[in-house]
Design an enzyme around this catalytic site. Structure first.
Site, PDB file in Angstrom:
ATOM      1  N   ALA A  69       6.448  -3.266   5.643  1.00  0.00           N
ATOM      2  CA  ALA A  69       7.620  -3.612   6.436  1.00  0.00           C
ATOM      3  C   ALA A  69       8.020  -2.368   7.229  1.00  0.00           C
ATOM      4  CB  ALA A  69       8.756  -4.031   5.512  1.00  0.00           C
ATOM      5  N   GLY A 108       4.393  -4.777   2.610  1.00  0.00           N
ATOM      6  CA  GLY A 108       4.434  -6.030   3.336  1.00  0.00           C
ATOM      7  C   GLY A 108       3.108  -6.354   4.006  1.00  0.00           C
ATOM      8  N   GLU A 111       1.073  -7.859   1.436  1.00  0.00           N
ATOM      9  CA  GLU A 111       1.643  -9.175   1.105  1.00  0.00           C
ATOM     10  C   GLU A 111       1.214 -10.227   2.129  1.00  0.00           C
ATOM     11  OE1 GLU A 111       5.637  -7.458   0.729  1.00  0.00           O
ATOM     12  OE2 GLU A 111       5.680  -8.267  -1.312  1.00  0.00           O
ATOM     13  N   GLU A 131       6.122  -0.011  -2.768  1.00  0.00           N
ATOM     14  CA  GLU A 131       7.580  -0.139  -2.589  1.00  0.00           C
ATOM     15  C   GLU A 131       8.380   0.653  -3.610  1.00  0.00           C
ATOM     16  OE1 GLU A 131       5.373  -2.511  -2.203  1.00  0.00           O
ATOM     17  OE2 GLU A 131       5.930  -3.856  -0.566  1.00  0.00           O
TER      18      GLU A 131
HETATM   19  N1  T1G Z   1       7.692   1.729   8.632  1.00  0.00           N
HETATM   20  C1  T1G Z   1       8.069   2.505   9.671  1.00  0.00           C
HETATM   21  N2  T1G Z   1       7.451   3.637  10.006  1.00  0.00           N
HETATM   22  C2  T1G Z   1       6.397   4.000   9.264  1.00  0.00           C
HETATM   23  C3  T1G Z   1       5.948   3.247   8.158  1.00  0.00           C
HETATM   24  C4  T1G Z   1       6.650   2.051   7.851  1.00  0.00           C
HETATM   25  N3  T1G Z   1       6.293   1.262   6.827  1.00  0.00           N
HETATM   26  N4  T1G Z   1       4.882   3.881   7.619  1.00  0.00           N
HETATM   27  C5  T1G Z   1       4.674   4.971   8.364  1.00  0.00           C
HETATM   28  N5  T1G Z   1       5.583   5.052   9.351  1.00  0.00           N
HETATM   29  C6  T1G Z   1       5.673   6.077  10.401  1.00  0.00           C
HETATM   30  C7  T1G Z   1       5.915   7.462   9.831  1.00  0.00           C
HETATM   31  O1  T1G Z   1       7.289   7.694   9.641  1.00  0.00           O
HETATM   32  C8  T1G Z   1       5.324   8.335  10.897  1.00  0.00           C
HETATM   33  O2  T1G Z   1       6.247   8.396  11.955  1.00  0.00           O
HETATM   34  C9  T1G Z   1       4.138   7.521  11.410  1.00  0.00           C
HETATM   35  O3  T1G Z   1       4.406   6.170  11.013  1.00  0.00           O
HETATM   36  C10 T1G Z   1       2.797   7.944  10.807  1.00  0.00           C
HETATM   37  O4  T1G Z   1       2.938   7.995   9.386  1.00  0.00           O
HETATM   38  C11 T1G Z   1       8.848  -6.501   2.119  1.00  0.00           C
HETATM   39  C12 T1G Z   1       9.984  -3.976   1.988  1.00  0.00           C
HETATM   40  C13 T1G Z   1       0.461   4.252   6.142  1.00  0.00           C
HETATM   41  C14 T1G Z   1      -0.509   5.842   4.467  1.00  0.00           C
HETATM   42  O5  T1G Z   1       5.635   2.487   1.877  1.00  0.00           O
HETATM   43  O6  T1G Z   1       2.327   5.502   3.193  1.00  0.00           O
HETATM   44  O7  T1G Z   1       6.687  -3.301   2.875  1.00  0.00           O
HETATM   45  O8  T1G Z   1       6.813  10.781  11.821  1.00  0.00           O
HETATM   46  O9  T1G Z   1       2.669  10.486   9.135  1.00  0.00           O
HETATM   47  O10 T1G Z   1      -0.309  10.310   6.946  1.00  0.00           O
HETATM   48  O11 T1G Z   1       7.623  -5.628   0.339  1.00  0.00           O
HETATM   49  O12 T1G Z   1       2.530   6.298   6.567  1.00  0.00           O
HETATM   50  O13 T1G Z   1       5.095   9.969  13.440  1.00  0.00           O
HETATM   51  O14 T1G Z   1       7.509   9.385  13.759  1.00  0.00           O
HETATM   52  O15 T1G Z   1       2.760   8.941   7.124  1.00  0.00           O
HETATM   53  O16 T1G Z   1      -1.647   8.668   8.382  1.00  0.00           O
HETATM   54  C15 T1G Z   1       5.816  -0.230   2.141  1.00  0.00           C
HETATM   55  C16 T1G Z   1       4.472   3.923   4.046  1.00  0.00           C
HETATM   56  C17 T1G Z   1       7.010  -0.485   3.027  1.00  0.00           C
HETATM   57  C18 T1G Z   1       3.850   2.703   3.436  1.00  0.00           C
HETATM   58  C19 T1G Z   1      -0.191   6.522   6.880  1.00  0.00           C
HETATM   59  N6  T1G Z   1       4.910   0.617   2.825  1.00  0.00           N
HETATM   60  N7  T1G Z   1       3.554   4.639   4.868  1.00  0.00           N
HETATM   61  O17 T1G Z   1      -0.147   7.897   6.567  1.00  0.00           O
HETATM   62  O18 T1G Z   1       0.754   8.912   8.729  1.00  0.00           O
HETATM   63  S1  T1G Z   1       8.221  -1.441   2.225  1.00  0.00           S
HETATM   64  C20 T1G Z   1       4.875   1.947   2.649  1.00  0.00           C
HETATM   65  C21 T1G Z   1       2.569   5.425   4.388  1.00  0.00           C
HETATM   66  C22 T1G Z   1       7.698  -3.025   2.334  1.00  0.00           C
HETATM   67  C23 T1G Z   1       7.971  -5.381   1.666  1.00  0.00           C
HETATM   68  C24 T1G Z   1       8.550  -4.028   1.662  1.00  0.00           C
HETATM   69  C25 T1G Z   1       1.798   6.237   5.377  1.00  0.00           C
HETATM   70  C26 T1G Z   1       0.380   5.703   5.701  1.00  0.00           C
HETATM   71  P1  T1G Z   1       6.422   9.714  12.808  1.00  0.00           P
HETATM   72  P2  T1G Z   1       2.324   9.169   8.527  1.00  0.00           P
HETATM   73  P3  T1G Z   1      -0.425   9.012   7.662  1.00  0.00           P
END
Ligand code: T1G
Length: 696
Positions: A69, A108, A111, A131
């Site tokens: 998400a 998400g 999912e 999450e």
């Molecule tokens: N939403 C918004 N921005 C995100 C994002 C996300 N989910 N994931 C990464 N970014 C932005 C990050 O801030 C950065 O921005 C850029 O993307 C590159 O990321 C309903 C509620 C995918 C392994 O927890 O683990 O789904 O700093 O530097 O090292 O159940 O990003 O460049 O402006 O980290 O190559 C669950 C979080 C969400 C995954 C990539 N998902 N992301 O790593 O790049 S909750 C996560 C990561 C959810 C549902 C629920 C990593 C990555 P900027 P990066 P990277």
């Protein structure tokens, strides 16, 4: 003939005969924000109604499938369609929907994949439901569909740890159906054709019955109680998975209710803040400068710090030359590096061959002149300005033009060190934390004349070492140690006024700190603070209340863990408070004429945190830290600050700045010198603003 239709900015549909492909293109990580959710529903609606389309393939453009998400939407009012509805729409589609996954399919994103009727992973794929790291639970069916495919035990493992599961393991667990070589589009197209031809079997995950695994549920409940007693969401993860035996609609309603509870928890806000803090620090003013290409690194000093830095650089693949003054000291330094590498082998981070290859990149010398070819030198000798200046003058005479000189000083003035060279633009501070091959934080200390390229090189190095670099200006102690010096005094004052050091430690550990301040001092060595205080004795303001307890413990030769005695006793079995330290506390109270009073745990935490926030605000006000979020990152990644509380200035926002000021003013009634309201804090509060508003 293939025709492409734009659904919206981020979703495109391509038709190839009776197959339709949906492409998600929402850089950088294809987060499932509003446009993605709207576009997916619109695409499925359109394709289901289209008589020509018989099967649908879903894939994403760019470096990864959907990474979850959109975290930036958290805390804002949710806008429909919600992800759970999107996911159910995909599963409910009357036509087979296959999905091609590459990169990472997380949260998400995974999912969405779980709701498709068939999942193909490209090699290198990792899937996960991380999450829990953000203080929530999977909220779009992950807790319901993962156990239906892989069983409750596997689902509990993934969901409570948030770990990324590699493709092969995901396949074996039944989380994906197949691994195929190819580009995501080709995989999606081929799998959709296979589905149509009956070569693969599609099914709806929601229709599979999950079996209740009582043993796994009990085990994970127990494990979470032990591992994460202060956290909210890990326990909710287990509760959610327990619902997977219900029909999918009921299970998802159960998940939704638990998800909402987590969304409302301040821990969620703290953990999301920490997620962004880790990334925000990489946005520093000099980030567009070209970093120097680093091949050879010199490290001067083979003590704990220097050896740790050398180890970190070796593990990142650099050629390292370690320099010490004498053959004996060099021998000891090299032995420490070898011991560190052995530790890495033991922890499974390195194999025997890797250890040999790493050691082959290590060189040593007793003369700075041996560093002539180094691209970057990090000085990590003891804290003596005279010695450091001498070393930097020698480096200046030795290094090639363009080489960068860094000091690992914790407190000394980097401008003064730079002035010992003819090229101050090449000098900066790289302040590592001990043990340097383990701790995540590096403060990148920018002096008055440090060139942007040198700053950019410092950040590039931190990244290569897999550490978190935070930009700091020059002041006594930089961001972290300066704030620490201040809040550490608050702990000493409470000790003198009647709290027991064990209570102070426990109260702060219960609040979430990895270790209380007195235990930290024992671990670091009480002599370190003692030396610092002696050096600053002359400049200490007269009005400052001074607590001599730690000095007196040191005078008895008790330096903490390394001497077996400090505030606590160390040795066989349990370690408890050191009676000799307790006696010193009592005698110092008597000498200061203090009638000891009792402190509640809440008061201990309130005073400690208020002191931390106060100095943190000054560090921002003076421009030592660029933004409040940089301060939060320093405390989170270098000082054991509880991640779920987001950092001291995020915590201040949660308390409310008026409350922080009220506390400072209350405490100031007993010690007006120590407790003063920083101007920035007062200004923000007067304008009804928060620290968060200073984080662009
Ligand atoms: N939403 C918004 N921005 C995100 C994002 C996300 N989910 N994931 C990464 N970014 C932005 C990050 O801030 C950065 O921005 C850029 O993307 C590159 O990321 C309903 C509620 C995918 C392994 O927890 O683990 O789904 O700093 O530097 O090292 O159940 O990003 O460049 O402006 O980290 O190559 C669950 C979080 C969400 C995954 C990539 N998902 N992301 O790593 O790049 S909750 C996560 C990561 C959810 C549902 C629920 C990593 C990555 P900027 P990066 P990277």
């Amino acid at each position: 003939m293939a025709a492409t239709e734009t659904i919206n900015e981020v979703i495109e549909v391509e038709r190839a005969g009776d197959i339709a492909l949906i492409r998600i293109d929402n850089p950088p990580v294809n987060a499932a924000g509003l446009k993605v959710r709207e576009g997916l529903v619109a695409a499925i609606d359109a394709l289901e109604a289209d008589m020509e389309v018989k099967a649908i393939g879903l894939y994403a453009a760019g470096r990864t499938f959907v990474a979850g998400a959109d975290i930036r939407e958290f805390g804002k009012p949710p806008v429909e369609p919600w992800l759970p509805d999107v996911v159910n729409r995909i599963e409910g589609c009357a036509k087979p929907v296959v999905v091609a996954l590459h990169g990472t399919a997380l949260g998400g994103g995974f999912e969405v994949a779980l709701a498709a009727h068939y999942r193909v992973g490209a090699p290198g794929l990792r899937v996960g439901l991380p999450e829990v790291n953000l203080g929530i639970i999977p909220g779009a069916g992950g807790t319901q569909r993962a156990p239906r495919l892989a069983g409750m035990r596997m689902a509990l493992d993934m969901i409570t740890s948030g770990r990324h599961v590699p493709a092969q393991e995901a396949l074996e667990a039944g989380l994906i159906d197949e691994i195929r070589e190819g580009e995501p589009r080709e995989i999606a197209l081929a799998a959709a054709r296979d589905a149509l031809a009956g070569r693969i079997e599609t099914r709806r995950t929601g229709q599979i019955a999950a079996e209740r695994d009582e043993a796994a549920l009990d085990e994970y409940r127990e494990r979470m109680a032990k591992q994460a007693p202060l956290l909210f969401s890990p326990h909710k993860c287990v509760d959610a998975v327990e619902g997977a035996t219900m029909p999918i609609a009921e299970g998802m309603a159960h998940e939704r209710a638990l998800f909402r509870e987590c969304q409302d928890s301040p821990q969620r806000a703290g953990l999301v803040h920490a997620f962004f803090a880790e990334r925000a620090v990489a946005k520093f003013p000099e980030k567009d400068a070209e970093p120097r290409d680093l091949q050879k690194i010199g490290v001067i000093g083979g003590g704990t710090m220097g050896s740790g830095i050398a180890t970190a650089c070796l593990l990142a693949g650099y050629a390292v030359t370690l320099v010490e003054v004498s053959p004996d000291a060099l021998e000891r330094g090299l032995a420490t590096v070898t011991k560190n590498l052995d530790g890495a082998v033991k922890r499974g981070k390195l194999d025997a061959a890797g250890r040999e290859a790493t050691l082959a990149r290590l060189d040593s010398a007793t003369q700075i002149e041996a560093l002539g070819e180094a691209d970057l030198v990090i000085e990590a000798v003891f804290e003596d300005m005279g010695v450091k200046k001498e070393i930097f003058a020698k480096l200046d005479a030795t290094l090639a033009p363009g080489a960068i000189m860094a000091t690992n000083t914790s407190y000394l003035d980097v401008n003064e060190i730079a002035a010992a060279t003819s090229r101050p633009e090449a000098v900066l501070g790289l302040h590592f934390f001990s043990p340097a091959h383990v701790m995540k934080l590096v403060e990148i200390v920018v002096a008055d004349r440090t060139a942007p390229e040198a700053v950019a090189t410092g950040f590039a190095l931190a990244k290569k070492l897999k550490k978190i670099g935070v930009r700091s200006g020059v002041c006594d102690g930089f961001i972290g140690n300066r704030i620490m010096q201040h809040y550490r005094k608050a702990a000493d004052y409470m000790l003198l006024d009647g709290a027991h050091f064990e209570q102070v430690d426990r109260a702060l550990e219960d609040f979430g700190f990895a270790m209380g301040p007195f235990r930290v001092s024992d671990l670091a060595g009480l002599d370190i603070g003692w030396t610092y205080r002696k050096r600053h004795a002359d400049t200490r303001p007269e009005e400052e209340r001074y607590v001599r307890i730690a000095d007196r413990i040191c005078e008895e030769g008790m330096f903490g863990r390394k001497t077996g005695r400090g505030f606590y006793l160390y040795g066989e079995g349990e370690s408890g408070p050191n009676p000799a330290a307790e006696a010193i506390v009592e005698s110092e109270r008597a000498a200061a004429g203090v009638t000891p009073r009792s402190f509640s745990d809440e008061e201990v935490v309130a005073r400690y945190m208020t002191a931390m926030i106060t100095e943190a605000a000054r560090v921002v006000e003076e421009g030592i830290a660029q933004r409040p979020i940089d301060v939060d990152a320093v405390l989170l990644f270098g000082y054991g600050f509880p991640r779920f509380r987001g950092g001291p200035l995020h915590y201040a926002d949660q308390l409310g700045l008026a409350e922080v000021i009220r506390r400072i003013e209350t405490y100031a009634q007993e010690d007006a010198h120590y407790w003063q309201v920083p101007g920035l804090l007062r200004r923000l509060a007067a304008e009804g603003k928060s620290f968060a508003e200073l984080n662009p």
